[in-house]
Design a protein around this motif. Structure first.
Motif, PDB file in Angstrom:
ATOM      1  N   ASP A   1     -28.857 -24.565  53.728  1.00 44.44           N
ATOM      2  CA  ASP A   1     -29.355 -23.200  53.775  1.00 44.44           C
ATOM      3  C   ASP A   1     -28.679 -22.418  54.898  1.00 44.44           C
ATOM      4  O   ASP A   1     -27.735 -22.908  55.533  1.00 44.44           O
ATOM      5  N   GLN A   2     -29.186 -21.212  55.178  1.00 42.33           N
ATOM      6  CA  GLN A   2     -28.542 -20.354  56.173  1.00 42.33           C
ATOM      7  C   GLN A   2     -28.659 -20.897  57.586  1.00 42.33           C
ATOM      8  O   GLN A   2     -27.940 -20.452  58.489  1.00 42.33           O
ATOM      9  N   TRP A   3     -29.559 -21.848  57.806  1.00 41.96           N
ATOM     10  CA  TRP A   3     -29.703 -22.464  59.126  1.00 41.96           C
ATOM     11  C   TRP A   3     -28.966 -23.805  59.208  1.00 41.96           C
ATOM     12  O   TRP A   3     -29.193 -24.595  60.112  1.00 41.96           O
ATOM     13  N   ASN A   4     -28.122 -24.058  58.221  1.00 43.09           N
ATOM     14  CA  ASN A   4     -27.356 -25.298  58.142  1.00 43.09           C
ATOM     15  C   ASN A   4     -28.250 -26.524  58.015  1.00 43.09           C
ATOM     16  O   ASN A   4     -27.929 -27.611  58.498  1.00 43.09           O
TER      17      ASN A   4
ATOM     18  N   GLU B   1     -26.309 -29.045  49.076  1.00 45.50           N
ATOM     19  CA  GLU B   1     -26.405 -27.666  49.550  1.00 45.50           C
ATOM     20  C   GLU B   1     -27.121 -27.591  50.893  1.00 45.50           C
ATOM     21  O   GLU B   1     -28.028 -28.373  51.189  1.00 45.50           O
TER      22      GLU B   1
ATOM     23  N   LYS C   1     -18.846 -30.292  52.595  1.00 48.64           N
ATOM     24  CA  LYS C   1     -19.511 -29.149  51.976  1.00 48.64           C
ATOM     25  C   LYS C   1     -19.227 -29.018  50.480  1.00 48.64           C
ATOM     26  O   LYS C   1     -19.779 -28.122  49.827  1.00 48.64           O
TER      27      LYS C   1
END
Length: 595
Positions: free
Chosen positions: A366-369, A364, A359
Motif C-alpha cells: 500500500d501507500q505506506w509500503n 502488492e 515489486k
C-alpha cells in the motif's frame, strides 16, 4: 430487550474481561487459580498453549489484560496478571514431558518462516505438531528476533528466551541462523508450499534535522543502538545523553544508557506525559532510576561544533484539540530551549522494511509500503505468502504477534489443504456448574481485600552497574498466592434459569454491588437507567432473562458483578448457579466435528 443468548460464544467471553482483552485469549482466571493452589506447571501449560512464551511475556508483555481487569474497578489496582504469568514460568517443574511431539508421519508439506521472532515461532509450533516440516530463517545467530535484540537483558535475560524458543525448536523445527533472505522470488523458487513472513519492523525512524549528518557519529537510531548493546558491540556511552521519543523503546534506551555510564540522561518528548505511548510502568521505572521525562518539546536542530555534538535545540509547544479530538502541537512563542548533551538516541518510532521482496512478483504494497493483506487470514496478494507480527499490520507487541501467528498457522493449514481460508472454526465454549453442595463451590469465592503486591526488585546500586543483571526478582510463592487470591474469578459465571425463579428478590437484597434488578422490560437505554445501580458501561452487555411470571424480567449488569456467588447461595430454588465458562479458540489442524 430480547433475552440474552448466553450460548453465543462471545457473550461470557466478553464478561471475562482479561481473556477478552488478551489478543491470544489466554484463560487468565484459570491459570491464576492454579497458581493460588501451587500448581505452577499446570498454570504454565495453560499459558503455553495460548501465548506460547509465558516466561518472556511474564516479564515484558504490554499487558492489555490488566487495564481490562475487573478488579481495577473495585479498588483501582488490577490483578498483577503479567507478573503471575512469570510465577508459573519461574516455579514450574520440568515440563518437557508435557509438550507435544512431532508426529511420526509427516504430511509432506514444507513451510518457510522468514524471521525467528514470536510470530514465526508461533507458526512453527502450531504447524510442526500436525505434520508440517518447518524451517525458520534468521539473519541472527540465535532465535527470538527482536525479543532478543531490542529488549534489554535487565528486563529479559537470554536464558529465558533460550528456554522458551527451545521448546519450539525441539519439536523438529529446522533453524537456519546467520541466513539472510535477500530475495522472496528466489525463496519461492525453492518449492515451499507456503512462506510466512515474520521479520518485524526493523527500521527505526530517523530525526532529519539540521546538524543530523554533521554530528552523525554522536546520534544513534534507538533500536539499532539497543541491538548493538544486546550483542555486546556497544558497552559504554557518554555521560550526557538525550533520548528523543516517548514509547517503550525510548524507555529501554534511557534505562540502558544509565547502565552504560550515562550520568545525565534525559527523555524529551513532543507530547504530554499522559499521551506518551510508553506503558505507565515503563515510565515509572525510568523515573525511579532518576531519569527525567521532559514533555512538550519538539526538537529543531542538533547543535554541533565541526561535527562534535554540543546539544539539541527544542521548540516549546502546547496541545490544542479540534472538535473531533484531533491534536495539534502549537508553538507557545516562548524562547527555544537548548539542552547540552554528548550523545542522542533517536527512538521516535519503527517502520517496516522489505527490500528483499521484489515489486514484480504479485505481492502488492500500500501507500505506506505495507503488504496488502486480508486482515482475518493474513494472506497477501501472492496466495502462498502470509505475514504476521509487526511485519503484517505495523508495530504492536509480542502478544499480538503470537495471536497473529496462530491465525496465520490456521490459514496456512487451510491453504495447503486446498480449502477456503474463510472456513475457520468458531471458538468452542462450555459451561460447567461449580456446585459442590447447597452453599459450596469448587472455587474460593471470597473477595480478597488485599492490595496489589509490588514485585521485589534488586537494589539500584547493583543493577545500574550491570546491564545484564535482571532488575525484577518476581513473586515468591507466598506473594504469588496472595496476589492470585485478588482475582475475582470472572470466568465463573452467574447463570440464571427463569423457569425456577419465584421472584422473591432475595438475590437482589444480598447482592453487594446491586447488579441485579427485576423490572419491566424496555429499550436498552431506558433499561440501563432504571436499574438499581445505573449501568453506565455500554461496552459490557446486560444479562436479560425471558419474561417471568409477573411480567418482569431479570436484568443483571455484568460490568459490576463480583462473581461472588452470593445470589446463588441465597436463592431458595436454585434459579442462580455458578458455572465455569470454558473457551477453546480454533487451532491449526482442527476439523469440524462430524455429527
Amino acid at each position: 430487550m430480547i433475552p440474552t443468548n448466553i450460548g453465543a460464544h462471545d457473550y461470557f467471553h466478553k464478561v471475562v474481561d482479561c481473556q477478552w482483552a488478551c489478543p491470544a485469549h489466554t484463560p487468565v482466571p484459570e491459570y491464576i487459580r492454579l497458581i493460588a493452589g501451587g500448581r505452577y506447571s499446570d498454570a504454565y501449560m495453560i499459558n503455553w498453549r495460548s501465548n506460547v512464551f509465558p516466561g518472556i511475556l511474564g516479564r515484558v508483555c504490554d499487558r492489555p489484560c490488566e487495564p481490562a481487569c475487573r478488579r481495577g474497578r473495585l479498588d483501582q489496582e488490577p490483578v498483577a496478571i503479567c507478573r503471575l504469568k512469570r510465577v508459573a514460568a519461574d516455579l514450574k517443574d520440568d515440563i518437557n514431558d508435557r509438550l507435544p511431539k512431532q508426529p511420526g508421519k509427516m504430511n509432506g508439506k514444507r513451510i518457510a518462516c522468514v524471521g525467528a521472532g514470536p510470530a514465526s515461532l508461533t507458526v512453527a509450533r502450531d504447524l510442526a505438531v500436525i505434520g508440517y516440516r518447518m524451517t525458520v530463517f534468521d539473519s541472527g545467530a540465535f532465535p527470538g528476533g527482536m525479543m532478543r535484540s531490542q529488549i534489554p537483558k535487565f528486563r529479559l535475560p537470554d536464558n529465558v528466551i533460550d528456554e522458551e524458543c527451545g521448546y519450539i525448536l525441539n519439536l523438529g523445527v529446522e533453524a537456519r541462523y546467520n541466513h539472510w533472505v535477500n530475495s522472496l522470488r528466489d525463496l519461492l523458487a525453492e518449492g515451499w508450499d507456503a512462506v510466512f513472513v515474520g521479520t518485524g519492523a526493523p527500521r527505526g525512524r530517523d530525526a532529519e534535522l539540521p546538524g543530523r549528518q554533521e554530528a552523525a557519529a554522536h546520534i544513534h537510531i534507538g533500536i539499532d543502538w539497543l541491538a548493538n548493546v544486546a550483542f555486546g558491540h556497544t558497552s559504554r556511552i557518554s555521560p550526557r545523553v538525550i533520548v528523543l521519543g516517548g514509547g517503550n523503546t525510548a524507555m529501554d534506551c534511557c534505562r540502558s544508557a544509565r547502565r552504560l555510564g550515562g550520568e545525565d540522561v534525559k527523555v524529551v518528548v513532543r507530547s504530554g506525559f499522559e499521551e506518551m505511548k510508553a506503558s505507565p510502568w515503563e515510565k515509572e521505572d525510568a523515573i525511579h532510576e532518576d531519569i527525567p521525562i521532559i514533555n512538550m518539546h519538539v526538537p529543531k536542530e542538533f547543535v554541533h561544533d565541526k561535527g562534535k555534538l554540543n546539544g539539541v535545540l527544542f521548540e516549546l509547544v502546547r496541545a490544542e484539540y479540534d472538535a473531533t479530538g484531533k491534536r495539534s502541537l502549537i508553538p507557545t512563542g516562548d524562547p527555544d530551549v537548548f539542552m547540552e548533551c554528548d550523545e542522542v538516541l533517536v527512538a521516535i518510532g519503527q517502520e517496516n522494511a522489505f527490500p528483499w521482496i521484489e515489486k514484480d512478483i504479485g505481492l502488492e504494497f500500500d501507500q505506506w509500503n505495507m503488504p496488502v493483506l486480508n486482515p482475518a487470514t493474513l494472506q497477501s496478494t501472492l496466495p502462498k505468502v502470509f505475514f504476521g507480527g509487526d511485519a503484517a499490520l505495523g508495530p504492536k507487541n509480542i502478544i499480538t504477534a503470537v495471536a497473529q501467528g496462530h491465525e496465520a498457522a490456521i490459514s496456512i493449514d487451510l491453504f495447503c489443504k486446498g480449502r477456503s481460508l474463510e472456513d475457520r472454526l468458531p471458538p468452542l465454549t462450555n459451561l460447567v456448574s461449580q456446585k459442590m453442595g447447597i452453599h459450596e463451590w469448587s472455587y474460593d469465592n471470597q473477595v480478597s481485600e488485599e492490595e496489589r503486591k509490588k514485585v521485589p526488585v534488586k537494589a539500584l546500586e547493583k543493577t545500574l552497574k550491570d546491564i545484564r543483571l535482571e532488575l525484577e526478582m518476581g513473586f515468591d510463592p507466598y506473594m504469588a498466592c496472595s496476589e492470585a487470591e485478588r482475582c475475582l474469578n470472572c470466568d465463573i459465571e452467574t447463570v440464571f434459569t427463569g423457569k425456577t425463579c419465584i421472584e422473591c428478590d432475595a438475590c437482589v437484597d444480598i447482592c453487594p454491588t446491586e447488579c441485579i434488578t427485576f423490572t419491566a422490560n424496555g429499550e436498552e437505554n431506558d433499561l440501563r437507567a432504571r436499574l438499581k445501580a445505573p449501568a453506565d458501561n455500554l461496552e459490557q452487555a446486560l444479562y436479560v432473562s425471558d419474561v417471568l411470571k409477573t411480567g418482569r424480567v431479570m436484568v443483571k449488569d455484568e460490568n459490576i458483578c463480583l462473581h461472588c456467588g452470593m445470589c446463588a447461595e441465597r436463592c431458595p430454588t436454585g434459579a442462580w448457579d455458578m458455572q465455569k465458562f470454558f473457551l477453546q479458540t480454533a487451532e491449526a489442524g482442527m476439523e469440524v466435528r462430524k455429527t
